[in-house]
Design a protein around this motif. Structure first.
Motif, PDB file in Angstrom:
ATOM      1  N   ASP A  37       0.868  -1.174   0.000  1.00 36.61           N
ATOM      2  CA  ASP A  37       0.000   0.000   0.000  1.00 36.61           C
ATOM      3  C   ASP A  37       0.909   1.230   0.000  1.00 36.61           C
ATOM      4  O   ASP A  37       1.219   1.794   1.053  1.00 36.61           O
ATOM      5  N   ILE A  39       0.616   4.382  -0.763  1.00 31.56           N
ATOM      6  CA  ILE A  39       0.156   5.653  -0.187  1.00 31.56           C
ATOM      7  C   ILE A  39       0.218   5.590   1.339  1.00 31.56           C
ATOM      8  O   ILE A  39       0.675   6.527   1.997  1.00 31.56           O
ATOM      9  N   PHE A  40      -0.206   4.466   1.908  1.00 31.48           N
ATOM     10  CA  PHE A  40      -0.111   4.331   3.361  1.00 31.48           C
ATOM     11  C   PHE A  40       1.344   4.350   3.811  1.00 31.48           C
ATOM     12  O   PHE A  40       1.701   5.014   4.787  1.00 31.48           O
ATOM     13  N   GLU A  41       2.196   3.645   3.123  1.00 35.07           N
ATOM     14  CA  GLU A  41       3.621   3.588   3.485  1.00 35.07           C
ATOM     15  C   GLU A  41       4.234   4.990   3.456  1.00 35.07           C
ATOM     16  O   GLU A  41       4.982   5.387   4.363  1.00 35.07           O
ATOM     17  N   TYR A  64      -7.295  10.499  -2.254  1.00 33.18           N
ATOM     18  CA  TYR A  64      -7.627   9.123  -1.893  1.00 33.18           C
ATOM     19  C   TYR A  64      -8.788   8.616  -2.736  1.00 33.18           C
ATOM     20  O   TYR A  64      -8.783   7.494  -3.234  1.00 33.18           O
ATOM     21  N   ARG A  70      -9.413   1.375  -3.236  1.00 30.93           N
ATOM     22  CA  ARG A  70      -8.043   1.227  -2.745  1.00 30.93           C
ATOM     23  C   ARG A  70      -7.590   2.486  -1.985  1.00 30.93           C
ATOM     24  O   ARG A  70      -6.899   2.412  -0.968  1.00 30.93           O
ATOM     25  N   ASP A  73      -9.046   2.580   1.455  1.00 30.90           N
ATOM     26  CA  ASP A  73      -8.289   1.685   2.342  1.00 30.90           C
ATOM     27  C   ASP A  73      -7.014   2.371   2.842  1.00 30.90           C
ATOM     28  O   ASP A  73      -6.678   2.286   4.025  1.00 30.90           O
ATOM     29  N   SER A  74      -6.323   3.031   1.923  1.00 28.04           N
ATOM     30  CA  SER A  74      -5.090   3.736   2.324  1.00 28.04           C
ATOM     31  C   SER A  74      -5.406   4.817   3.354  1.00 28.04           C
ATOM     32  O   SER A  74      -4.663   5.009   4.323  1.00 28.04           O
ATOM     33  N   ARG A  77      -6.272   3.192   6.730  1.00 20.71           N
ATOM     34  CA  ARG A  77      -5.040   2.712   7.369  1.00 20.71           C
ATOM     35  C   ARG A  77      -4.236   3.886   7.943  1.00 20.71           C
ATOM     36  O   ARG A  77      -3.687   3.812   9.046  1.00 20.71           O
ATOM     37  N   THR A  78      -4.175   4.973   7.173  1.00 22.51           N
ATOM     38  CA  THR A  78      -3.460   6.174   7.633  1.00 22.51           C
ATOM     39  C   THR A  78      -4.080   6.704   8.921  1.00 22.51           C
ATOM     40  O   THR A  78      -3.378   7.061   9.873  1.00 22.51           O
TER      41      THR A  78
END
Lengths: 269, 269
Positions: A37, A39-41, A64, A70, A73-74, A77-78
């Protein structure tokens, strides 16, 4: 987050910095694209790197949503990863009525745990108040934005001599207190900031446009701050895309630190 | 979709009906909750049932976003399923600048294949024009909305005597042609519709608020229609939630048909 907590956070970190998470697959460092992922990373590393200098984070939802399911989700998670002791702003610029507004409020405040959401005032009171039913959650109303088109309608002169943005502030600020509402005022609008501070001495202002858009930080702080802080100074691309190499997080950290130190120095803390 | 195609579609179906897909897990019939994607299943059956009577569909994005990633999947599936010969409106009420607006435009027009997106005018020209870069795609700008708070700012009198909503229409209609722009005017605002029709004779108006919100269909058609049709009459809850039993699709079909026939009769087609 309560007004007093936000004010205390600003004093403690000696910062008004809000980091805008305008995270875009086309702009993040290429080596991150290999992670499950990206964007999350990217957000995770940006948050870790800037956390000592930032009091707020502001994901811009367009970035987003552009990725569909997707992207959501990012974002989720963020928001799970984000520390609880920062002010979390959903930059959504929504404006819809009644049941629709209530649904957005549930999404941003309950599901995603944001502290605040940016809203457009054009549809009036019943597009704002459903967001105010959540305790300790905030609305941030667009007042005088920093973009070129900001003047098209916001600066229109009303019959009573006020500009539209003044009428927006004066009317909407009656719908709740300074402990639940803020206003967006672009950093390029330092005269408007001075004037708005007279209209609403206690409210916080969210000020984008320092950095990339060329706003003057000294003028913003001089005209806009109050005894409780009173300002959240947003920088997005200037921090998160300061480098797009392997060192992006380190460079973002340095840029954030420099901005925090500049704020601290001008505020004479 | 081009202006002439929309106009032809209205003539062909003898309808101006837009069905609002405000699809909500809490309101759809209980028996659908067993299907893998209840919202999509609901939308699919509503579309099948109302397609003979409708020229447009308008998913309200708040309802999908409220479900997070899952909601976006339901929306994407709905848009894949939707016939290509209807006018597809993303009721997003977005308003953001430059690169953010461009991202939203890509999402709605390229990824989800909408024909049009609703936008708030408050941020001015550069929050609207990025959406106009896509050929045959439309923007639908909020002008005079039907909610109670619609009067808070939209009815403010300007120094030159105009209401704010008139200034919004007159200024923004210069940014493109009637073949690419529409305006949202609530069905409860029949005087505003009459006045707006004088200001912009050729533009389409998207009119929500017939039915649940109590707007007068006859007045809307009389004041708002033009030789090309000129109106999209939206009904959401009045159609899609007309029954919440096993027969929901049949009942929705009947209500849509009744509305189409009422339009046809008043228009004397």
């Amino acid at each position: 987050m309560q007004y007093s907590q936000l004010s205390a956070l600003i004093r403690q970190k000696q910062s008004m910095l809000c980091v805008g998470l305008d995270s875009d697959l086309h702009h993040i460092p290429a080596h991150l694209l290999r992670s499950p992922d990206p964007i999350f990373e990217f957000n995770k590393q940006i948050i870790d790197a800037t956390y000592p200098y930032a009091v707020a984070y502001k994901p811009n939802l367009a970035f987003y949503e552009a990725l569909g399911a997707r992207g959501w989700d990012s974002l989720a998670r963020t928001m799970e990863y984000m520390p609880k002791d920062v002010f979390r702003i959903a930059d959504a610029k929504r404006g819809d009525i009644g049941n629709t507004a209530a649904l957005y409020a549930r999404t941003f405040f309950e599901t995603l745990h944001f502290d605040a959401v940016t809203l457009s005032p054009y549809m009036g009171k019943d597009s704002i108040t459903p967001f105010l039913e959540y305790p300790d959650k905030w609305v941030i109303v667009l007042a005088r934005t920093s973009n070129a088109g900001g003047a098209d309608f916001q600066e229109l002169k009303l019959q009573d001599g006020r500009h539209l943005y003044e009428a927006v502030i004066q009317k909407s600020s009656q719908w709740s207190s300074h402990e639940r509402m803020m206003y967006v005022v672009g950093a390029t609008q330092s005269e408007a900031i001075r004037h708005i501070r007279q209209l609403i001495p206690k409210h916080f202002l969210l000020v984008p446009g320092v950095g990339a858009q060329g706003g003057d930080l000294r003028a913003v702080l001089q005209y806009g701050s109050n005894e409780h802080g009173g300002l959240l100074i947003n920088s997005s691309r200037g921090i998160i895309y300061a480098s797009n190499g392997q060192d992006f997080a380190q460079v973002a950290s340095k840029v954030a630190q420099a901005l925090q130190e500049e704020i601290k120095q001008i505020m004479q803390w």
